[in-house]
Design a protein around this motif. Structure first.
Motif, mmCIF file in Angstrom:
data_model
loop_
_atom_site.group_PDB
_atom_site.id
_atom_site.type_symbol
_atom_site.label_atom_id
_atom_site.label_comp_id
_atom_site.label_asym_id
_atom_site.label_seq_id
_atom_site.Cartn_x
_atom_site.Cartn_y
_atom_site.Cartn_z
ATOM 1 N N SER A 163 0.840 -1.201 0.000
ATOM 2 C CA SER A 163 0.000 0.000 0.000
ATOM 3 C C SER A 163 0.875 1.251 0.000
ATOM 4 O O SER A 163 2.062 1.218 0.361
ATOM 5 C CB SER A 163 -0.917 0.011 1.221
ATOM 6 O OG SER A 163 -0.160 0.185 2.406
ATOM 7 N N ARG A 164 0.263 2.371 -0.368
ATOM 8 C CA ARG A 164 0.990 3.646 -0.283
ATOM 9 C C ARG A 164 1.403 3.935 1.151
ATOM 10 O O ARG A 164 2.464 4.495 1.398
ATOM 11 C CB ARG A 164 0.124 4.776 -0.842
ATOM 12 C CG ARG A 164 -0.029 4.733 -2.363
ATOM 13 C CD ARG A 164 -0.930 5.850 -2.861
ATOM 14 N NE ARG A 164 -1.021 5.844 -4.314
ATOM 15 C CZ ARG A 164 -1.825 5.052 -5.012
ATOM 16 N NH1 ARG A 164 -2.618 4.189 -4.371
ATOM 17 N NH2 ARG A 164 -1.846 5.099 -6.329
ATOM 18 N N MET B 99 5.093 4.716 2.305
ATOM 19 C CA MET B 99 5.345 5.979 2.977
ATOM 20 C C MET B 99 6.001 5.740 4.330
ATOM 21 O O MET B 99 6.913 6.468 4.742
ATOM 22 C CB MET B 99 4.043 6.757 3.156
ATOM 23 C CG MET B 99 4.220 8.110 3.827
ATOM 24 S SD MET B 99 5.113 9.309 2.833
ATOM 25 C CE MET B 99 3.780 9.867 1.752
ATOM 26 N N ALA C 247 0.546 7.810 4.553
ATOM 27 C CA ALA C 247 0.247 8.811 3.532
ATOM 28 C C ALA C 247 -1.086 9.476 3.847
ATOM 29 O O ALA C 247 -2.028 8.836 4.305
ATOM 30 C CB ALA C 247 0.182 8.143 2.156
ATOM 31 N N ARG D 242 0.545 12.608 -2.766
ATOM 32 C CA ARG D 242 0.930 11.886 -3.978
ATOM 33 C C ARG D 242 2.439 11.677 -4.076
ATOM 34 O O ARG D 242 2.956 11.334 -5.120
ATOM 35 C CB ARG D 242 0.454 12.648 -5.231
ATOM 36 C CG ARG D 242 -0.984 13.110 -5.201
ATOM 37 C CD ARG D 242 -1.947 12.005 -4.799
ATOM 38 N NE ARG D 242 -2.004 10.904 -5.744
ATOM 39 C CZ ARG D 242 -2.673 9.770 -5.537
ATOM 40 N NH1 ARG D 242 -3.320 9.590 -4.394
ATOM 41 N NH2 ARG D 242 -2.688 8.818 -6.455
ATOM 42 N N ILE E 210 4.378 9.371 -2.937
ATOM 43 C CA ILE E 210 4.768 8.007 -3.286
ATOM 44 C C ILE E 210 4.592 7.772 -4.781
ATOM 45 O O ILE E 210 5.450 7.174 -5.439
ATOM 46 C CB ILE E 210 3.947 6.979 -2.475
ATOM 47 C CG1 ILE E 210 4.388 7.002 -1.012
ATOM 48 C CG2 ILE E 210 4.111 5.573 -3.055
ATOM 49 C CD1 ILE E 210 5.822 6.616 -0.775
ATOM 50 N N ASP E 211 3.489 8.265 -5.346
ATOM 51 C CA ASP E 211 3.278 8.109 -6.794
ATOM 52 C C ASP E 211 4.376 8.827 -7.579
ATOM 53 O O ASP E 211 4.877 8.308 -8.586
ATOM 54 C CB ASP E 211 1.909 8.670 -7.182
ATOM 55 C CG ASP E 211 0.781 7.983 -6.427
ATOM 56 O OD1 ASP E 211 0.687 6.750 -6.504
ATOM 57 O OD2 ASP E 211 0.005 8.672 -5.753
ATOM 58 N N GLY F 55 -1.887 0.276 -4.225
ATOM 59 C CA GLY F 55 -0.481 0.666 -4.145
ATOM 60 C C GLY F 55 0.314 0.134 -5.304
ATOM 61 O O GLY F 55 -0.118 0.228 -6.465
ATOM 62 N N TYR F 56 1.451 -0.513 -5.010
ATOM 63 C CA TYR F 56 2.364 -0.956 -6.059
ATOM 64 C C TYR F 56 2.926 -2.336 -5.740
ATOM 65 O O TYR F 56 2.996 -2.747 -4.579
ATOM 66 C CB TYR F 56 3.515 0.037 -6.217
ATOM 67 C CG TYR F 56 3.060 1.387 -6.730
ATOM 68 C CD1 TYR F 56 2.925 1.631 -8.093
ATOM 69 C CD2 TYR F 56 2.737 2.415 -5.839
ATOM 70 C CE1 TYR F 56 2.483 2.855 -8.556
ATOM 71 C CE2 TYR F 56 2.298 3.638 -6.295
ATOM 72 C CZ TYR F 56 2.171 3.854 -7.666
ATOM 73 O OH TYR F 56 1.720 5.073 -8.132
#
Length: 246
Positions: free
Chosen positions: A188-189, A193, A201, A206, A208-209, A236-237
């Motif tokens: 997750s972001r 973070m 976050a 934004r 992290i993006d 997230g990523y």
């Protein structure tokens, strides 16, 4: 610019060195004495020029950066630190607006604390950033190999298999390391973070993006597959490569 004599950590080695960047000698003196009283070494720089000189002559483990410097806006110096892969930085500033915090974090600050601040809170944040960015010990030293690249954790470097280095900022290194250590796992972001800045976050944060986007571009320019780091909508990523730990 002034420095203090080396201290010792509880384990017997040199304690971390914190570079306090502030043109107010009174504030810098109070902060420096407090940090020294709690086992850290300190150096003081009053402006951007002295800071750049200090970075060349010594290797601080952390920079406490005031934004209101007399010869250069602190945000420009923060960008310089991030681009050269310098030590992590905590912005300590009278500019407490949310927009200033976002800009600072997007430019690479690892934390942001507004003046006036509580010295014990500052110490906790300093220790948190130092803990997250401490170099690996010999027993923990290892490399992460993936998709034609090797991330050397003790050296904090990234190289292609042909030996060509890939320049990463301190924040990009930490972000990539976190993704590699959780390969094939959606992060997750908030998790990313926390790894970078020790906090969650915000709903409109934004950074992290922005950081993932910069990391992607660097990796792909160096030959990585376009889908190496994938976004998962609303979550997230995830890093999709297999990772070999050595």
């Amino acid at each position: 610019m002034s420095t203090q004599p080396p201290g010792r950590s509880p384990e017997g080695g040199a304690s971390p060195l914190v570079l306090v960047v502030d043109d107010d000698d009174g504030i810098a003196g109070v902060v420096s004495r407090f940090l020294r009283d709690h086992g850290l070494r300190t150096a003081h720089a009053r402006d951007a020029r002295a800071t750049r000189d200090s970075l060349e002559r010594m290797s601080p483990d952390l920079v406490l950066l005031d934004l209101g410097l007399p010869d250069e806006d602190g945000l420009g110096l923060l960008h310089h630190l991030e681009q050269r892969g310098g030590p992590p930085a905590i912005v300590v500033s009278g500019r407490g607006a949310a927009s200033e915090r976002v800009i600072g974090l997007e430019l690479g600050a690892h934390d942001y604390i507004a003046k006036p601040f509580d010295l014990h809170e500052l110490l906790a944040r300093v220790r948190g950033v130092l803990r997250r960015h401490a170099p690996a010990t010999a027993a923990q030293a290892r490399r992460l190999e993936f998709d034609g690249f090797t991330l050397d954790l003790p050296a904090r470097t990234l190289r292609r298999d042909d030996g060509e280095p890939v320049a990463l900022t301190s924040g990009e290194f930490t972000l990539l390391r976190t993704l590699l250590e959780h390969a094939h796992e959606v992060l997750s972001r908030d998790a990313l973070m926390s790894a970078l800045h020790g906090r969650n976050a915000g709903p409109f944060d934004r950074s992290i993006d922005v950081g993932v986007g910069r990391l992607r571009r660097k990796l792909e320019a160096a030959g990585a597959a376009p889908g190496l780091v994938q976004g998962v909508r609303g979550v997230g990523y995830v890093l999709t490569a297999d990772v070999l730990r050595r």
